[in-house]
Each structure stands twice: as structure tokens, then as C-alpha cells.
Scaffold this motif. Structure first.
Motif, short mmCIF file in Angstrom:
data_model
loop_
_atom_site.label_atom_id
_atom_site.label_comp_id
_atom_site.label_asym_id
_atom_site.label_seq_id
_atom_site.Cartn_x
_atom_site.Cartn_y
_atom_site.Cartn_z
N ALA A 163 0.83 -1.21 0.00
CA ALA A 163 0.00 0.00 0.00
C ALA A 163 0.86 1.26 0.00
O ALA A 163 0.58 2.23 -0.72
N LEU A 164 1.89 1.26 0.81
CA LEU A 164 2.77 2.42 0.89
C LEU A 164 3.53 2.64 -0.41
O LEU A 164 3.71 3.78 -0.85
N GLU A 165 3.96 1.57 -1.03
CA GLU A 165 4.66 1.71 -2.32
C GLU A 165 3.75 2.34 -3.37
O GLU A 165 4.17 3.20 -4.14
N ASP A 166 2.48 1.90 -3.40
CA ASP A 166 1.53 2.48 -4.36
C ASP A 166 1.25 3.95 -4.05
O ASP A 166 1.15 4.78 -4.95
N ALA A 167 1.10 4.26 -2.76
CA ALA A 167 0.85 5.65 -2.36
C ALA A 167 2.00 6.55 -2.78
O ALA A 167 1.79 7.65 -3.34
N GLN A 168 3.21 6.11 -2.53
CA GLN A 168 4.39 6.89 -2.88
C GLN A 168 4.51 7.05 -4.40
O GLN A 168 4.82 8.14 -4.90
N ALA A 169 4.23 5.97 -5.13
CA ALA A 169 4.31 6.03 -6.58
C ALA A 169 3.24 6.97 -7.15
O ALA A 169 3.51 7.73 -8.09
N ALA A 170 2.04 6.92 -6.59
CA ALA A 170 0.96 7.77 -7.08
C ALA A 170 1.27 9.24 -6.83
O ALA A 170 1.06 10.09 -7.71
N PHE A 171 1.76 9.55 -5.64
CA PHE A 171 2.13 10.94 -5.36
C PHE A 171 3.22 11.42 -6.31
O PHE A 171 3.15 12.53 -6.85
N VAL A 188 1.35 20.13 -5.13
CA VAL A 188 0.62 18.89 -4.87
C VAL A 188 0.55 18.68 -3.36
O VAL A 188 1.59 18.65 -2.69
N ALA A 189 -0.63 18.53 -2.83
CA ALA A 189 -0.83 18.21 -1.42
C ALA A 189 -1.18 16.74 -1.29
O ALA A 189 -1.52 16.07 -2.29
N VAL A 190 -1.11 16.21 -0.07
CA VAL A 190 -1.50 14.83 0.17
C VAL A 190 -2.43 14.80 1.38
O VAL A 190 -2.29 15.59 2.31
N MET A 191 -3.40 13.90 1.32
CA MET A 191 -4.39 13.82 2.39
C MET A 191 -4.91 12.39 2.50
O MET A 191 -4.90 11.64 1.52
N GLY A 192 -5.33 12.01 3.69
CA GLY A 192 -5.93 10.70 3.88
C GLY A 192 -6.66 10.64 5.19
O GLY A 192 -6.52 11.52 6.05
N ASP A 193 -7.48 9.62 5.34
CA ASP A 193 -8.19 9.40 6.60
C ASP A 193 -7.83 8.02 7.14
O ASP A 193 -7.68 7.06 6.38
N SER A 194 -7.65 7.94 8.45
CA SER A 194 -7.38 6.68 9.14
C SER A 194 -6.17 5.97 8.53
O SER A 194 -5.07 6.50 8.56
N ALA A 197 -4.48 8.14 6.12
CA ALA A 197 -3.67 9.19 6.73
C ALA A 197 -2.32 8.63 7.18
O ALA A 197 -1.30 9.33 7.11
N ASN A 198 -2.31 7.40 7.62
CA ASN A 198 -1.05 6.73 7.96
C ASN A 198 -0.15 6.68 6.73
O ASN A 198 1.04 6.98 6.80
N LEU A 199 -0.72 6.29 5.59
CA LEU A 199 0.06 6.21 4.36
C LEU A 199 0.54 7.59 3.91
O LEU A 199 1.67 7.73 3.43
N ALA A 200 -0.31 8.60 4.08
CA ALA A 200 0.08 9.96 3.70
C ALA A 200 1.27 10.43 4.52
O ALA A 200 2.25 10.99 3.98
N ALA A 201 1.21 10.20 5.84
CA ALA A 201 2.33 10.61 6.69
C ALA A 201 3.58 9.81 6.37
O ALA A 201 4.70 10.37 6.32
N ALA A 202 3.42 8.51 6.12
CA ALA A 202 4.58 7.66 5.85
C ALA A 202 5.27 8.03 4.54
O ALA A 202 6.51 8.05 4.47
N LEU A 203 4.48 8.33 3.51
CA LEU A 203 5.13 8.67 2.23
C LEU A 203 5.88 9.99 2.34
O LEU A 203 6.92 10.19 1.70
#
Length: 235
Positions: A163-171, A188-194, A197-203
Motif C-alpha cells: 500500500a505504501l509503495e503504491d501511495a508513494q508512486a501515485a504521489f 501537490v498536497a497529500v491527504m488521507g483518513d485513518s 492518513a497513515n500512508l500519507a504521513a509515511a510517504l
């Protein structure tokens, strides 16, 4: 309901319930919920009851597939849909194959708005583009940004760090392709819920440490950021 939103049965019922006098809401929800010496607001307690009822009506127990279907049904019942927002489904390159995304643009957006990459919640298991469609439409309308919702790989089929790899690649893709999306370069901003949001902070941490592109803003909605899981609000 405002003309800015399509009518929605579940949302209309919830809105009517929240307009009730506080003493009546308290009688409906029962004894106050207290955690860490803090008392939950009666209106929030009522909304949680409402959400539990939707989950039970939708059949939210069972394996991942049935829970995914249930949350899509409850989201369709409860989430209003903003008017004047167009969306397009497409795919972008990912580390394990194409990543499905949904791109939202408000009719009120300017010629070159900023972009916002949105990562849905759902415990890394049950959320998808449809469960958060209403939220992303509201974001696109209220912010004027082009919202790019990302359907990252989920457990149990794909384990961490998929999931994190996909989030980072998408951003990274959104950041590197402003002309494709018709957005302002570098904004470009990043946002997420629950879980999102964990993935947003991690990327953001990964890109900071690796020298990758950083967002102009980070929005974390009830983020899952404390892996100890010991606070009363979570247990």
C-alpha cells in the motif's frame, strides 16, 4: 439540504437527528461515554450509533470481500454527493502494475488549480474509490483542487509495504505530470483518513529521507500514527 449536494437518505436522516435538542439526543444515546477523563459529545455518540446501525444493516461482518461490499453500501447510504464535480477513472504506473485512480475536478476550479492526492481509509483492507467518492467530491468542490483518489493495493491479498509503495508512486506520478492533469506544477498536497492518513504521513517521511518530492500541505484525518494502540479512544 443545500443545493450544492444531491439528496441522500442516510445523510438526511442523520442531519435531522442531529438537529434534535441536546436533552433528547442524550436520552436516545444513553449514558455518556467517558475516555481519558473526557466525555464524548452526545452528537458524536449519536453519529457513531448511526454508523453502527448502517454497518449491521449492510452486513459488515465476515471476510474481507463481504466487509468491502458492506462498507460500499453504507457509504452510498450515508455520504452526500457534491454537485458540479466531474470525475474520470484511469490508471497510472505503479511498482506492481497499473494503479487505479479517480480524478475529480470541480466546475468552479480555476485554469491551473493545485492537486491533492487522496488516500482512502478502511484499515488497509476495506476502503476503495467508491467508499470515499462522496468525500473526494466534497474536497474537490470546497478546495478547488484537482483531487486524485488512489486505490492502493490492500491486505490480505497484498501485504505491507504494498500500500505504501503504491501511495508513494501515485504521489510521485501526480507531482511529475502536471500537464497531464492540468494542474499547477509543483503544487501537490497529500491527504488521507485513518489508514490512508497513515500512508500519507509515511510517504512524506519516505520522500523526506530519500530526497523525493514533498507535498505543499499534508492533511491527516484521524490518522493511524500510534502503533502502540493503547489509548482509550482506540481500545
Amino acid at each position: 439540504m443545500s443545493r450544492d449536494f444531491h439528496p441522500n437518505p442516510g445523510f438526511s436522516v442523520a442531519r435531522a437527528a442531529l438537529s434534535l435538542p441536546q436533552p433528547l439526543i442524550r436520552r436516545v444515546v444513553g449514558p455518556p461515554v467517558v475516555r481519558d477523563d473526557r466525555t464524548l459529545d452526545p452528537a458524536v455518540q449519536l453519529m457513531l450509533r448511526f454508523e453502527q446501525k448502517l454497518d449491521s444493516l449492510s452486513g459488515g461482518d465476515g471476510d474481507a470481500a463481504s466487509r468491502r461490499a458492506a462498507i460500499r453500501r453504507s457509504s452510498a447510504l450515508a455520504m452526500p454527493r457534491a454537485r458540479g464535480v466531474h470525475s474520470v477513472d484511469r490508471t497510472i504506473p505503479g511498482p506492481a502494475g497499473p494503479i487505479p485512480v479517480r480524478v475529480y475536478r470541480s466546475t468552479l476550479a480555476g485554469a491551473q488549480p493545485p492537486a491533492l492526492v487522496y488516500l482512502h481509509g478502511g484499515g488497509w483492507v476495506v476502503g476503495d474509490l467508491d467508499t470515499h467518492d462522496g468525500s473526494c467530491r466534497i474536497l474537490a468542490r470546497e478546495t478547488g483542487a484537482v483531487v486524485v483518489a488512489v486505490h492502493y493495493r490492500r491486505a490480505p491479498e497484498d501485504v505491507h509495504p504494498a500500500a505504501l509503495e503504491d501511495a508513494q508512486a501515485a504521489f510521485g506520478w501526480v507531482h511529475d505530470n502536471p500537464l497531464d492533469l492540468g494542474v499547477r506544477p509543483g503544487e501537490v498536497a497529500v491527504m488521507g483518513d485513518s489508514a490512508g492518513a497513515n500512508l500519507a504521513a509515511a510517504l512524506c517521511l519516505l520522500n523526506r529521507d530519500s530526497g523525493g518530492p514533498l507535498p505543499i500541505a499534508q492533511g491527516l484525518v484521524y490518522p493511524a500514527t500510534d502503533r502502540r494502540m493503547l489509548t482509550q479512544s482506540i481500545v
